[in-house]
Design a protein around this motif. Structure first.
Motif, mmCIF file in Angstrom:
data_model
loop_
_atom_site.group_PDB
_atom_site.id
_atom_site.type_symbol
_atom_site.label_atom_id
_atom_site.label_comp_id
_atom_site.label_asym_id
_atom_site.label_seq_id
_atom_site.Cartn_x
_atom_site.Cartn_y
_atom_site.Cartn_z
ATOM 1 N N VAL A 25 0.988 -1.135 0.063
ATOM 2 C CA VAL A 25 0.099 -0.006 0.042
ATOM 3 C C VAL A 25 0.985 1.343 -0.164
ATOM 4 N N ALA A 26 1.924 1.010 0.677
ATOM 5 C CA ALA A 26 2.753 2.434 0.791
ATOM 6 C C ALA A 26 3.482 2.824 -0.545
ATOM 7 N N ALA A 27 3.661 1.574 -1.328
ATOM 8 C CA ALA A 27 4.227 1.880 -2.518
ATOM 9 C C ALA A 27 3.350 2.323 -3.488
ATOM 10 N N GLN A 28 2.095 1.676 -3.519
ATOM 11 C CA GLN A 28 0.872 2.346 -4.251
ATOM 12 C C GLN A 28 0.523 3.714 -4.107
ATOM 13 N N TRP A 29 0.652 3.890 -2.895
ATOM 14 C CA TRP A 29 0.411 5.671 -2.640
ATOM 15 C C TRP A 29 1.595 6.394 -3.183
ATOM 16 N N ILE A 30 2.812 6.027 -3.409
ATOM 17 C CA ILE A 30 3.786 6.609 -4.150
ATOM 18 C C ILE A 30 3.500 6.804 -5.707
ATOM 19 N N LEU A 31 2.905 5.625 -5.944
ATOM 20 C CA LEU A 31 2.777 5.487 -7.611
ATOM 21 C C LEU A 31 1.738 6.318 -7.857
ATOM 22 N N ASN A 32 0.593 6.390 -7.075
ATOM 23 C CA ASN A 32 -0.534 7.290 -7.250
ATOM 24 C C ASN A 32 -0.146 8.720 -7.098
ATOM 25 N N GLU A 33 0.678 9.235 -5.923
ATOM 26 C CA GLU A 33 0.819 10.582 -5.743
ATOM 27 C C GLU A 33 2.134 11.153 -6.409
ATOM 28 N N VAL A 34 2.917 10.461 -6.680
ATOM 29 C CA VAL A 34 4.460 10.777 -7.387
ATOM 30 C C VAL A 34 4.452 10.643 -8.769
ATOM 31 N N TYR A 35 4.047 9.519 -9.136
ATOM 32 C CA TYR A 35 4.325 9.017 -10.604
ATOM 33 C C TYR A 35 3.016 8.949 -11.524
ATOM 34 N N GLN A 36 1.993 9.482 -10.852
ATOM 35 C CA GLN A 36 0.693 9.566 -11.559
ATOM 36 C C GLN A 36 0.429 7.940 -12.304
ATOM 37 N N LYS A 37 0.828 7.085 -11.572
ATOM 38 C CA LYS A 37 0.293 5.932 -12.213
ATOM 39 C C LYS A 37 -1.319 5.597 -11.904
ATOM 40 N N ARG A 38 -1.810 4.408 -12.209
ATOM 41 C CA ARG A 38 -3.305 4.362 -12.107
ATOM 42 C C ARG A 38 -3.652 4.213 -10.535
ATOM 43 N N HIS A 39 -4.784 5.137 -10.344
ATOM 44 C CA HIS A 39 -4.967 5.202 -8.827
ATOM 45 C C HIS A 39 -5.743 4.388 -8.475
ATOM 46 N N ILE A 40 -5.390 3.612 -7.170
ATOM 47 C CA ILE A 40 -5.922 2.525 -6.385
ATOM 48 C C ILE A 40 -6.377 3.087 -5.284
ATOM 49 N N SER A 41 -7.478 3.010 -4.674
ATOM 50 C CA SER A 41 -8.038 3.423 -3.473
ATOM 51 C C SER A 41 -7.639 2.356 -2.370
ATOM 52 N N PHE A 42 -7.307 2.785 -1.253
ATOM 53 C CA PHE A 42 -7.201 1.847 -0.102
ATOM 54 C C PHE A 42 -7.368 2.441 1.147
ATOM 55 N N GLU A 43 -7.563 1.613 2.422
ATOM 56 C CA GLU A 43 -7.702 2.274 3.654
ATOM 57 C C GLU A 43 -6.285 2.663 4.251
ATOM 58 N N HIS A 44 -6.210 3.694 4.817
ATOM 59 C CA HIS A 44 -5.081 4.293 5.395
ATOM 60 C C HIS A 44 -4.910 3.497 6.932
ATOM 61 N N ILE A 45 -6.047 3.147 7.477
ATOM 62 C CA ILE A 45 -6.042 2.293 8.858
ATOM 63 C C ILE A 45 -6.585 0.988 8.550
ATOM 64 N N ILE A 46 -5.525 0.089 8.693
ATOM 65 C CA ILE A 46 -5.859 -1.440 8.392
ATOM 66 C C ILE A 46 -6.274 -2.181 9.613
ATOM 67 N N SER A 47 -7.558 -2.901 9.430
ATOM 68 C CA SER A 47 -7.816 -3.557 10.835
ATOM 69 C C SER A 47 -7.211 -4.872 10.943
ATOM 70 N N PRO A 48 -6.643 -5.394 11.955
ATOM 71 C CA PRO A 48 -6.013 -6.728 12.356
ATOM 72 C C PRO A 48 -7.324 -7.555 12.510
ATOM 73 N N GLU A 49 -6.841 -9.017 12.534
ATOM 74 C CA GLU A 49 -7.654 -9.955 12.863
ATOM 75 C C GLU A 49 -6.822 -11.087 13.920
ATOM 76 N N VAL A 50 -7.395 -11.736 14.710
ATOM 77 C CA VAL A 50 -6.958 -13.063 15.573
ATOM 78 C C VAL A 50 -6.463 -14.150 14.722
ATOM 79 N N ILE A 51 -5.596 -14.711 14.890
ATOM 80 C CA ILE A 51 -5.248 -16.149 14.258
ATOM 81 C C ILE A 51 -5.260 -17.074 15.576
#
Length: 333
Positions: free
Chosen positions: A298-324
């Motif tokens: 997701v961090a890499a995709q943020w950079i592709l979106n914002e810096v290199y104007q690659k195809r924009h993909i939306s994502f959550e900035h806060i990711i929820s955990p789960e118990v295993i």
């Protein structure tokens, strides 16, 4: 040295097409891309990235500041980032900040001096104010494993407090009422947030929080071993331990083994992160899943979106955990 013009002539395409194959190969048809790469090999063409960056003002490199260069956690996150960037024909420079204010700032300055187009900052010691001021300078960067409200659009993080709550809830739901806690470094935001979640889970279950049953570790396995022994030395009863990460949980399990205590029959243990080695501990470790590779992606995709104007993909900035749930928690009657 051969030139782009010579490559274009051999491949029968324009110089602009050769440039696209070098910088954005995914934008060129496979047949054309194959002709260009064949010509480049035949002519032994080597792309001059420095000259190109001076001409285009882009170096096609991303700087990554990480606390340490060792360990499952950081390796998984950086791997996720590198895979996404490599697919986009971008490259990554890495510098370690060692959770030290001066070294983190030096690492940031070093990567900016290397003409990195953007930064991924996994920093723990520099203040929120420092990062907010950095954003005000219009320096493109994304922060991982940390959320700062004022620059939330630049952050990608796990909900650590929720993760801490879920870990202790898993123990409560198994019937445990006396639960100890081995925390990570509490000056770090994730360490404090996970402890806060533990306290919330106890309160929601109507169980008292006992400060003497909390040990502050360092996120390292050795501190988990020391923490488990220290908790036992208090003389206070507990049947389960929630740990701030898997490494400390593995240390705690070893401490209990050394003292002839069985996990989970005598003491249950749950970790946090879901690192690969959890499958190979005995017993297999129950834990909270931290999707480190996904956060790196997701961090890499943020950079592709914002810096290199690659195809924009939306994502959550806060990711929820789960118990295993695995084998390290026993049911209390």
């Amino acid at each position: 040295m051969s030139t782009i013009k010579q490559v274009s002539e051999m491949a029968g395409v324009s110089s602009a097409t050769v440039s696209r194959v070098i910088n954005s190969p995914e934008s060129v048809r496979e047949a054309t891309r194959s002709k260009v790469t064949h010509a480049m090999k035949a002519l032994q063409y080597r792309h001059n990235g420095i000259a190109a960056s001076l001409a285009s003002s882009k170096s096609n490199t991303v700087g990554y500041v990480v606390p340490e260069l060792h360990g499952f956690f950081f390796g998984s996150m950086m791997s996720g980032t590198e895979a996404v960037l490599r697919k986009a024909n971008k490259h990554m420079y890495v510098a370690a900040g060692h959770s030290n204010v001066t070294e983190e700032q030096d690492a940031i300055d070093y990567l900016l001096a290397r003409r990195c187009d953007a930064l991924i900052l996994h920093v723990e010691a520099v203040s929120d104010e420092y990062l907010i001021a950095l954003a005000a300078q219009n320096i493109p960067f994304v922060v991982v494993n940390r959320f700062i409200k004022e620059i939330g659009e630049r952050c990608v993080a796990l909900d650590n407090e929720l993760g801490g709550l879920l870990a202790t809830q898993a123990l409560v739901q198994a019937g445990h009422e006396h639960i100890a806690y081995i925390a990570g470094s509490l000056w770090k935001a994730d360490g404090q947030a996970r402890l806060n979640g533990h306290k919330r889970a106890l309160a929601q279950a109507g169980l008292a929080y006992e400060p003497l049953l909390t040990y502050e570790g360092t996120f390292q396995a050795k501190s988990g071993l020391q923490g488990a022994k220290s908790l036992l030395e208090t003389g206070l009863p507990f049947t389960a331990v929630a740990c701030g990460n898997d490494e400390m949980a593995s240390g705690a399990i070893e401490a209990f083994r050394q003292l002839n205590l069985d996990v989970p029959n005598d003491i249950s243990v749950i970790g946090f992160d879901n690192l690969e080695f959890c499958h190979y501990l005995s017993p297999r470790l129950s834990t909270v899943n931290y999707p480190t590779q996904r956060i790196g992606e997701v961090a890499a995709q943020w950079i592709l979106n914002e810096v290199y104007q690659k195809r924009h993909i939306s994502f959550e900035h806060i990711i929820s955990p789960e118990v295993i749930l695995r084998d390290s928690i026993s049911q209390r009657v």
